[in-house]
Design an enzyme around this catalytic site. Sequence first.
Site, PDB file in Angstrom:
ATOM      1  N   ASP A  66      -4.072  22.697 -11.501  1.00 10.83           N
ATOM      2  CA  ASP A  66      -4.198  22.974 -12.933  1.00 10.83           C
ATOM      3  C   ASP A  66      -3.538  21.882 -13.761  1.00 10.83           C
ATOM      4  O   ASP A  66      -2.851  21.003 -13.224  1.00 10.83           O
ATOM      5  CB  ASP A  66      -3.597  24.356 -13.269  1.00 10.83           C
ATOM      6  CG  ASP A  66      -2.258  24.611 -12.563  1.00 10.83           C
ATOM      7  OD1 ASP A  66      -1.608  23.637 -12.143  1.00 10.83           O
ATOM      8  OD2 ASP A  66      -1.872  25.777 -12.434  1.00 10.83           O
ATOM      9  N   ASN A 135       4.131  37.082 -13.235  1.00  8.99           N
ATOM     10  CA  ASN A 135       3.107  38.065 -13.606  1.00  8.99           C
ATOM     11  C   ASN A 135       1.965  38.120 -12.586  1.00  8.99           C
ATOM     12  O   ASN A 135       0.917  38.704 -12.855  1.00  8.99           O
ATOM     13  CB  ASN A 135       2.555  37.761 -15.005  1.00  8.99           C
ATOM     14  CG  ASN A 135       1.871  36.391 -15.081  1.00  8.99           C
ATOM     15  OD1 ASN A 135       1.765  35.692 -14.076  1.00  8.99           O
ATOM     16  ND2 ASN A 135       1.429  36.017 -16.259  1.00  8.99           N
ATOM     17  N   HIS A 137       0.235  35.503 -11.429  1.00 13.11           N
ATOM     18  CA  HIS A 137      -0.819  34.487 -11.521  1.00 13.11           C
ATOM     19  C   HIS A 137      -0.757  33.530 -10.336  1.00 13.11           C
ATOM     20  O   HIS A 137       0.295  33.323  -9.737  1.00 13.11           O
ATOM     21  CB  HIS A 137      -0.779  33.750 -12.869  1.00 13.11           C
ATOM     22  CG  HIS A 137       0.320  32.756 -13.048  1.00 13.11           C
ATOM     23  ND1 HIS A 137       0.783  32.367 -14.282  1.00 13.11           N
ATOM     24  CD2 HIS A 137       1.058  32.033 -12.167  1.00 13.11           C
ATOM     25  CE1 HIS A 137       1.721  31.473 -14.146  1.00 13.11           C
ATOM     26  NE2 HIS A 137       1.923  31.247 -12.875  1.00 13.11           N
ATOM     27  N   GLU A 142      -4.157  34.010 -15.293  1.00  6.55           N
ATOM     28  CA  GLU A 142      -3.283  35.065 -15.784  1.00  6.55           C
ATOM     29  C   GLU A 142      -3.941  36.433 -15.582  1.00  6.55           C
ATOM     30  O   GLU A 142      -5.147  36.512 -15.305  1.00  6.55           O
ATOM     31  CB  GLU A 142      -2.998  34.820 -17.273  1.00  6.55           C
ATOM     32  CG  GLU A 142      -2.454  33.436 -17.600  1.00  6.55           C
ATOM     33  CD  GLU A 142      -0.969  33.263 -17.255  1.00  6.55           C
ATOM     34  OE1 GLU A 142      -0.501  33.838 -16.251  1.00  6.55           O
ATOM     35  OE2 GLU A 142      -0.284  32.534 -17.985  1.00  6.55           O
TER      36      GLU A 142
HETATM   37  P1  PGA Z   1       7.303  28.313 -10.071  1.00  8.69           P
HETATM   38  O1  PGA Z   1       5.888  28.742 -10.651  1.00  8.69           O
HETATM   39  O2  PGA Z   1       7.044  27.750  -8.729  1.00  8.69           O
HETATM   40  O3  PGA Z   1       7.819  27.271 -11.043  1.00  8.69           O
HETATM   41  O4  PGA Z   1       8.131  29.551 -10.040  1.00  8.69           O
HETATM   42  C1  PGA Z   1       4.964  29.332  -9.792  1.00  8.69           C
HETATM   43  C2  PGA Z   1       3.678  29.550 -10.546  1.00  8.69           C
HETATM   44  O5  PGA Z   1       3.710  29.718 -11.770  1.00  8.69           O
HETATM   45  O6  PGA Z   1       2.632  29.572  -9.900  1.00  8.69           O
END
Ligand code: PGA
Length: 256
Positions: A66, A135, A137, A142
Amino acid sequence: MHVIVCGTAHEVAVRAADLIAARVRRGPVTLGLATGGTPQGTYRELIRRHREDGLSFARTTSFTLDEYVGLAPSHDQSYRATILRDFVDHVDLPLSSLHTPRGDAPDPADEARRYEESLARAGGVDLQILGIGTNGHIGFNEPASSLASPTTVRALTRQTRTDNARFFGHEPVPRLCITQGLGTISKAREILLLAVGGGKARAVRNMVEGPVSARCPASVLQFHARTTVLLDPGAAAELEYLEDYREAARLLHERG
Ligand code: PGA
């Protein structure tokens, strides 16, 4: 899903690096690279193996998940800059084999389509590394994202922008992104999802044991035949069947 609970976050990184290195050593491979805090330990371990053990990424192609809309590749928080800094700049993966969506493309929807097509043309991802958001995702899909979507332009939730504010200092977190869709991610031949820390415990439980639902986008991985989930004790803390997973992992390990 194959759920493995490690003793520490460091062990998660080492086990992940073991699996990735084994695949890279077997021959040409297309890796799906995740950014964010979670895979950083894994990338450090892979860089160490490159330097000390000669692990080579010369025959590796890679696609990131992404990118933030509006950030040029040179912006230090763009995911292109992040993956270069965290991993690619330190190994022998050819720059021409690193693919990232362009956050500053004039038409982000068109860029999303182009990215999906270039991924398909390359033959898809062999091994996709994933983190998970608080959350639920994966990528930037999302809650309420289509479980079948291709690479697309999405809005980031307030929760995600709050979670990622730590990387941006006083700058606002972008509100839109281009992300591989859940349909795109699901096509990867093998998936390795990492989660560490109690902040991820609820999302991990919903992903592994909850109903398959767009409420927890990562739950779509219950349909994926080759997904390994590597957790530290904090991220595993809310799993109802934790002891069963530990025993299954032990038995499978003993069988080799
Ligand atoms: P993080 O994010 O590794 O910074 O906790 C994970 C994500 O948002 O997929």
